[in-house]
Design a protein around this motif. Structure first.
Motif, PDB file in Angstrom:
ATOM      1  N   ARG A 112       0.822  -1.221   0.000  1.00  0.00           N
ATOM      2  CA  ARG A 112       0.000   0.000   0.000  1.00  0.00           C
ATOM      3  C   ARG A 112       0.854   1.269   0.000  1.00  0.00           C
ATOM      4  O   ARG A 112       0.426   2.304  -0.493  1.00  0.00           O
ATOM      5  N   ALA A 113       2.038   1.174   0.576  1.00  0.00           N
ATOM      6  CA  ALA A 113       2.936   2.329   0.628  1.00  0.00           C
ATOM      7  C   ALA A 113       3.743   2.480  -0.662  1.00  0.00           C
ATOM      8  O   ALA A 113       4.634   3.315  -0.740  1.00  0.00           O
ATOM      9  N   GLY A 114       3.410   1.681  -1.672  1.00  0.00           N
ATOM     10  CA  GLY A 114       4.077   1.807  -2.959  1.00  0.00           C
ATOM     11  C   GLY A 114       5.118   0.749  -3.234  1.00  0.00           C
ATOM     12  O   GLY A 114       5.742   0.755  -4.296  1.00  0.00           O
ATOM     13  N   GLY A 115       5.324  -0.147  -2.301  1.00  0.00           N
ATOM     14  CA  GLY A 115       6.285  -1.229  -2.527  1.00  0.00           C
ATOM     15  C   GLY A 115       5.730  -2.251  -3.493  1.00  0.00           C
ATOM     16  O   GLY A 115       4.542  -2.275  -3.801  1.00  0.00           O
ATOM     17  N   TYR A 116       6.587  -3.067  -4.002  1.00  0.00           N
ATOM     18  CA  TYR A 116       6.168  -4.123  -4.908  1.00  0.00           C
ATOM     19  C   TYR A 116       5.847  -5.370  -4.104  1.00  0.00           C
ATOM     20  O   TYR A 116       6.001  -5.399  -2.891  1.00  0.00           O
ATOM     21  N   TRP A 117       5.418  -6.412  -4.775  1.00  0.00           N
ATOM     22  CA  TRP A 117       5.062  -7.634  -4.068  1.00  0.00           C
ATOM     23  C   TRP A 117       6.272  -8.393  -3.568  1.00  0.00           C
ATOM     24  O   TRP A 117       6.147  -9.359  -2.847  1.00  0.00           O
ATOM     25  N   ASN A 118       7.458  -7.982  -3.967  1.00  0.00           N
ATOM     26  CA  ASN A 118       8.633  -8.594  -3.355  1.00  0.00           C
ATOM     27  C   ASN A 118       8.582  -8.257  -1.869  1.00  0.00           C
ATOM     28  O   ASN A 118       8.341  -7.103  -1.498  1.00  0.00           O
ATOM     29  N   PRO A 119       8.786  -9.235  -1.030  1.00  0.00           N
ATOM     30  CA  PRO A 119       8.633  -8.955   0.401  1.00  0.00           C
ATOM     31  C   PRO A 119       9.686  -7.984   0.912  1.00  0.00           C
ATOM     32  O   PRO A 119      10.827  -8.002   0.467  1.00  0.00           O
ATOM     33  N   PRO A 120       9.277  -7.132   1.843  1.00  0.00           N
ATOM     34  CA  PRO A 120      10.268  -6.262   2.474  1.00  0.00           C
ATOM     35  C   PRO A 120      11.215  -7.111   3.313  1.00  0.00           C
ATOM     36  O   PRO A 120      10.902  -8.244   3.664  1.00  0.00           O
ATOM     37  N   PRO A 121      12.368  -6.578   3.637  1.00  0.00           N
ATOM     38  CA  PRO A 121      13.333  -7.340   4.448  1.00  0.00           C
ATOM     39  C   PRO A 121      12.714  -7.805   5.763  1.00  0.00           C
ATOM     40  O   PRO A 121      11.928  -7.092   6.385  1.00  0.00           O
ATOM     41  N   GLY A 122      13.058  -9.011   6.150  1.00  0.00           N
ATOM     42  CA  GLY A 122      12.585  -9.549   7.427  1.00  0.00           C
ATOM     43  C   GLY A 122      11.218 -10.192   7.370  1.00  0.00           C
ATOM     44  O   GLY A 122      10.655 -10.539   8.397  1.00  0.00           O
TER      45      GLY A 122
END
Length: 174
Positions: A112-122
């Motif tokens: 929702r914050a504009g990231g892609y579907w690649n998971p964020p770190p952690g």
């Protein structure tokens, strides 16, 4: 409701608009009382005068919210629907376990914050060879264990659970 009507007359109480006396009078006119999440507390006076009432069946796991102890002590037969909701409850537990393990909320917020579907770190984890403890191996716990097994975790169960009921490979009794 239609399926229940196949067994006989079905009356639905508008409980929130009834006094305890009205509820008791109405329940006394019936053989069986089915109660669920939205049911009102049955009046204690049914313990002294139950009328035609011969059985109370709860559609939920606990009946404390709608059956006072006085009715139990009066000997009115009282049960719940056994394992009828066990699969759905176990599925809910499995959903929550996977959502937590895969940090689903964090992934959604990241997207929702504009990231892609690649998971964020952690983010993320796996059930494979993960120690998963299951305390309470009743009908729901057994269904939950059945759902867990294909993922390959090390399942640790309640020490009082019956080994023959669980019949699990990769299962350790705590």
């Amino acid at each position: 409701r239609q399926k229940l009507r196949e067994f006989g007359e079905l009356t639905v109480l508008p409980g929130e608009r009834m006094t305890p006396e009205q509820i008791a009078a109405h329940v006394r006119e019936h053989d069986v009382y089915l109660a669920g999440w939205d049911s009102v507390m049955l009046p204690c006076e049914l313990a002294e005068n139950r009328g035609k009432l011969r059985y109370i069946c709860g559609l939920t796991g606990t009946m404390r919210a709608f059956v006072p102890i006085e009715l139990v002590e009066a000997g009115i037969p009282l049960t719940n629907w056994g394992d009828a909701p066990a699969w759905e409850v176990a599925e809910g537990a499995m959903l929550l376990l996977l959502a937590s393990l895969k940090t689903l909320h964090r992934r959604i917020m990241f997207h929702r914050a504009g990231g892609y579907w690649n998971p964020p770190p952690g983010c993320g984890g796996s059930l494979y060879e993960l120690n998963v403890g299951v305390y309470g191996c009743g009908l729901i716990g057994q269904r939950f264990i059945e759902m867990l097994k294909p993922f390959g975790p090390i399942i640790r169960i309640d020490p009082v659970a019956s080994w023959s009921i669980i019949n699990a490979s990769n299962t350790v009794v705590l």
